[in-house]
Design a protein around this motif. Structure first.
Motif, PDB file in Angstrom:
ATOM      1  N   LYS A   1     -16.836  47.048  -4.173  1.00 17.44           N
ATOM      2  CA  LYS A   1     -16.384  45.664  -4.118  1.00 17.44           C
ATOM      3  C   LYS A   1     -16.141  45.263  -2.663  1.00 17.44           C
ATOM      4  N   PRO A   2     -16.685  44.123  -2.235  1.00 17.61           N
ATOM      5  CA  PRO A   2     -16.437  43.668  -0.864  1.00 17.61           C
ATOM      6  C   PRO A   2     -14.944  43.432  -0.639  1.00 17.61           C
ATOM      7  N   VAL A   3     -14.474  43.812   0.519  1.00 18.55           N
ATOM      8  CA  VAL A   3     -13.072  43.588   0.877  1.00 18.55           C
ATOM      9  C   VAL A   3     -12.929  42.142   1.348  1.00 18.55           C
ATOM     10  N   ARG A   4     -12.102  41.389   0.607  1.00 15.86           N
ATOM     11  CA  ARG A   4     -11.903  39.969   0.912  1.00 15.86           C
ATOM     12  C   ARG A   4     -10.595  39.784   1.696  1.00 15.86           C
ATOM     13  N   VAL A   5     -10.727  39.140   2.853  1.00 22.81           N
ATOM     14  CA  VAL A   5      -9.603  38.985   3.780  1.00 22.81           C
ATOM     15  C   VAL A   5      -9.227  37.509   3.877  1.00 22.81           C
ATOM     16  N   TRP A   6      -7.924  37.249   3.931  1.00 20.18           N
ATOM     17  CA  TRP A   6      -7.411  35.877   4.049  1.00 20.18           C
ATOM     18  C   TRP A   6      -6.730  35.680   5.399  1.00 20.18           C
ATOM     19  N   VAL A   7      -7.062  34.573   6.061  1.00 23.37           N
ATOM     20  CA  VAL A   7      -6.344  34.121   7.250  1.00 23.37           C
ATOM     21  C   VAL A   7      -6.039  32.647   7.024  1.00 23.37           C
ATOM     22  N   ASP A   8      -4.858  32.200   7.431  1.00 21.30           N
ATOM     23  CA  ASP A   8      -4.595  30.765   7.351  1.00 21.30           C
ATOM     24  C   ASP A   8      -3.940  30.272   8.628  1.00 21.30           C
ATOM     25  N   GLY A   9      -3.970  28.960   8.800  1.00 19.88           N
ATOM     26  CA  GLY A   9      -3.385  28.389  10.008  1.00 19.88           C
ATOM     27  C   GLY A   9      -3.706  26.921  10.145  1.00 19.88           C
ATOM     28  N   CYS A  10      -3.267  26.355  11.267  1.00 23.88           N
ATOM     29  CA  CYS A  10      -3.508  24.931  11.567  1.00 23.88           C
ATOM     30  C   CYS A  10      -4.890  24.740  12.189  1.00 23.88           C
ATOM     31  N   PHE A  11      -5.247  25.636  13.103  1.00 22.98           N
ATOM     32  CA  PHE A  11      -6.523  25.587  13.829  1.00 22.98           C
ATOM     33  C   PHE A  11      -6.725  24.221  14.486  1.00 22.98           C
ATOM     34  N   ASP A  12      -5.654  23.730  15.101  1.00 22.95           N
ATOM     35  CA  ASP A  12      -5.723  22.457  15.812  1.00 22.95           C
ATOM     36  C   ASP A  12      -6.378  22.696  17.160  1.00 22.95           C
ATOM     37  N   MET A  13      -7.347  21.858  17.518  1.00 22.22           N
ATOM     38  CA  MET A  13      -8.115  22.053  18.752  1.00 22.22           C
ATOM     39  C   MET A  13      -8.629  23.492  18.811  1.00 22.22           C
ATOM     40  N   MET A  14      -9.397  23.856  17.816  1.00 23.73           N
ATOM     41  CA  MET A  14      -9.924  25.214  17.634  1.00 23.73           C
ATOM     42  C   MET A  14     -10.428  25.803  18.959  1.00 23.73           C
ATOM     43  N   HIS A  15      -9.820  26.898  19.391  1.00 25.47           N
ATOM     44  CA  HIS A  15     -10.149  27.498  20.682  1.00 25.47           C
ATOM     45  C   HIS A  15     -10.486  28.979  20.515  1.00 25.47           C
ATOM     46  N   TYR A  16     -10.799  29.638  21.624  1.00 24.18           N
ATOM     47  CA  TYR A  16     -11.251  31.026  21.550  1.00 24.18           C
ATOM     48  C   TYR A  16     -10.166  31.977  21.075  1.00 24.18           C
ATOM     49  N   GLY A  17      -8.897  31.594  21.206  1.00 23.77           N
ATOM     50  CA  GLY A  17      -7.821  32.418  20.660  1.00 23.77           C
ATOM     51  C   GLY A  17      -7.875  32.448  19.142  1.00 23.77           C
ATOM     52  N   HIS A  18      -8.089  31.264  18.524  1.00 26.81           N
ATOM     53  CA  HIS A  18      -8.296  31.209  17.076  1.00 26.81           C
ATOM     54  C   HIS A  18      -9.500  32.053  16.684  1.00 26.81           C
ATOM     55  N   ALA A  19     -10.607  31.855  17.417  1.00 27.36           N
ATOM     56  CA  ALA A  19     -11.842  32.577  17.091  1.00 27.36           C
ATOM     57  C   ALA A  19     -11.650  34.089  17.192  1.00 27.36           C
ATOM     58  N   ASN A  20     -10.884  34.531  18.183  1.00 28.25           N
ATOM     59  CA  ASN A  20     -10.667  35.969  18.346  1.00 28.25           C
ATOM     60  C   ASN A  20      -9.850  36.545  17.191  1.00 28.25           C
ATOM     61  N   ALA A  21      -8.885  35.772  16.682  1.00 27.03           N
ATOM     62  CA  ALA A  21      -8.117  36.214  15.511  1.00 27.03           C
ATOM     63  C   ALA A  21      -9.032  36.332  14.299  1.00 27.03           C
ATOM     64  N   LEU A  22      -9.932  35.375  14.119  1.00 26.79           N
ATOM     65  CA  LEU A  22     -10.859  35.405  12.991  1.00 26.79           C
ATOM     66  C   LEU A  22     -11.849  36.564  13.129  1.00 26.79           C
ATOM     67  N   ARG A  23     -12.262  36.839  14.354  1.00 25.71           N
ATOM     68  CA  ARG A  23     -13.159  37.989  14.596  1.00 25.71           C
ATOM     69  C   ARG A  23     -12.482  39.296  14.200  1.00 25.71           C
ATOM     70  N   GLN A  24     -11.228  39.461  14.621  1.00 27.59           N
ATOM     71  CA  GLN A  24     -10.493  40.685  14.292  1.00 27.59           C
ATOM     72  C   GLN A  24     -10.266  40.809  12.785  1.00 27.59           C
ATOM     73  N   ALA A  25      -9.942  39.692  12.137  1.00 26.01           N
ATOM     74  CA  ALA A  25      -9.707  39.714  10.689  1.00 26.01           C
ATOM     75  C   ALA A  25     -10.979  40.074   9.934  1.00 26.01           C
ATOM     76  N   LYS A  26     -12.104  39.503  10.341  1.00 30.34           N
ATOM     77  CA  LYS A  26     -13.381  39.792   9.674  1.00 30.34           C
ATOM     78  C   LYS A  26     -13.740  41.273   9.808  1.00 30.34           C
ATOM     79  N   ALA A  27     -13.403  41.863  10.956  1.00 31.82           N
ATOM     80  CA  ALA A  27     -13.710  43.282  11.190  1.00 31.82           C
ATOM     81  C   ALA A  27     -12.915  44.202  10.261  1.00 31.82           C
ATOM     82  N   MET A  28     -11.821  43.701   9.673  1.00 30.24           N
ATOM     83  CA  MET A  28     -11.008  44.506   8.754  1.00 30.24           C
ATOM     84  C   MET A  28     -11.567  44.509   7.331  1.00 30.24           C
ATOM     85  N   GLY A  29     -12.541  43.658   7.059  1.00 31.87           N
ATOM     86  CA  GLY A  29     -13.093  43.583   5.705  1.00 31.87           C
ATOM     87  C   GLY A  29     -14.540  43.157   5.714  1.00 31.87           C
TER      88      GLY A  29
END
Length: 380
Positions: free
Chosen positions: A10-38
């Motif tokens: 079964k694929p590992v499904r990961v959840w991240v939530d947030g405001c993502f206001d003015m989406m920047h590379y800090g947001h993207a880096n958090a999403l990259r790290q989260a995706k790598a966990m699943g």
């Protein structure tokens, strides 16, 4: 004959939530790290009303924030209007294995930890927060502007915020998070983490676009989506800070070259980035690294180069220049800056509220670290 078949994992499904206001590379880096966990990343994005209640007004409207998150290359699914308080129920609804958040505490308006319920249920994991960037930081940079300063041209090579003194630079983000010229220290590791490393096939049609891509937004995203549709492999040239300031003047760019390049690299339509690309499309750009089959530009005005020449003269001569009609071209970096300046007092109050909240959250982080340390000591 062996009748036993391996059960499909079964694929590992990961959840991240947030405001993502003015989406920047800090947001993207958090999403990259989260995706790598699943295997599959589901991202919940809060509504304007929820953010207003718990944090203050947003710069970008909710539909713009949903679109910005959906364009990140590590995101598989976006859940609009996600609850600000992350619950076990929302994770179950989307068949999530665990939730990921940065190593800092986020609180509700009443001061409670937004992730306490999923922490207590053992469904919480942490990723490393990207230092040196936040929406609060970017809003602070824009609040340093006045209309007169925004219109004032500066000499080439000057710092975009050099006319402010140190007191001004800190005035909108007092305490533990201080607004200054970018804290970001570029490293090759981060660039590699954001890069796909894919090369175009011999049969691929290579498309080239260039620009500043400051405060990366949905106007940029729609332009890049349409540029990618012109071929198979999209190369994006990002101009350096000195060139941008010399051409555009005033405070531009608000984000430095590497901050802007990382934001572009995180976009799912982009295959490669030329960092510090020349303002005018040259022979080297067209043929040195990749053979560009198409050079595209949006349906917005293009400033001439410093010598007065058309930056797209060469591709136009070769018959490979294409103009892209972008319905989102009304959303611009200047327009976002105007949102801040026109609502200056609202956002100044937002910054003050955010700073007070940040101090409380920092105290909670310290208390939580002490509690974890005490548990670890007691377990020995």
């Amino acid at each position: 004959m062996n009748t036993h078949t391996a059960e499909k994992k079964k694929p590992v499904r990961v959840w991240v939530d947030g405001c993502f206001d003015m989406m920047h590379y800090g947001h993207a880096n958090a999403l990259r790290q989260a995706k790598a966990m699943g295997d599959y990343l589901v991202v919940g994005v809060h509504s304007d009303a929820e953010i207003e209640k718990n944090k203050g007004p947003t710069v970008m409207r909710e539909e713009e924030r949903y679109a910005a998150v959906a364009a990140c290359k590590w995101v598989d699914q976006v859940v609009p209007n996600a609850p600000y308080n992350t619950t076990v129920e929302i994770l179950r609804e989307y068949d999530i294995d665990f939730c990921v958040h940065g190593d800092d505490i986020t609180t509700m308006a009443d001061g409670t930890d937004c992730y306490q319920a999923v922490k207590d249920a053992g469904l919480y994991r942490e990723c490393k927060r990207t230092q040196g960037v936040s929406t609060t930081e970017l809003v602070g940079r824009m609040l340093l502007m006045t209309r007169d300063h925004h219109k004032r041209r500066m000499s080439a090579g000057a710092s975009s915020l050099s006319s402010f003194n140190s007191e001004d630079l800190g005035s909108f983000s007092a305490g533990i998070r201080r607004t200054t010229i970018s804290h970001f220290l570029p490293t090759s590791k981060r660039i590699v983490q954001f890069s796909e490393g894919r090369e175009p096939r011999d049969t691929d049609k290579v498309v080239y676009v260039d620009g500043t891509f400051d405060l990366f937004h949905v106007g940029h995203i729609e332009f890049l989506k349409r540029a990618k549709a012109l071929g198979d492999f999209l190369v994006v040239g990002v101009h350096d800070d000195q060139t941008v300031n010399a051409i555009k003047g005033a405070n531009h760019p608000l984000m430095n070259l590497h901050e802007r390049a990382l934001s572009v690299l995180a976009c799912k339509y982009v295959d490669e980035v030329i960092i510090g690309a020349p303002y005018s499309v040259s022979e080297d750009v067209l043929n040195k690294e990749y053979k560009m089959d198409v050079v595209a530009h949006g349906n917005t005005h293009s400033e001439p180069d410093l010598d007065g020449t058309d930056p797209y003269e060469l591709p136009k001569q070769r018959g490979i220049y294409v103009e892209i009609n972008n319905p989102n071209s009304t959303i611009t970096t200047g327009g976002i800056i105007d949102r801040i300046i026109e609502n200056r007092f609202v956002f100044e109050e937002r910054q003050r509220r955010k700073n007070a909240k940040a101090l409380l959250e920092a105290e909670k982080e310290v208390a939580e670290r002490h509690a974890k340390r005490n548990i670890a000591v007691a377990a020995k």
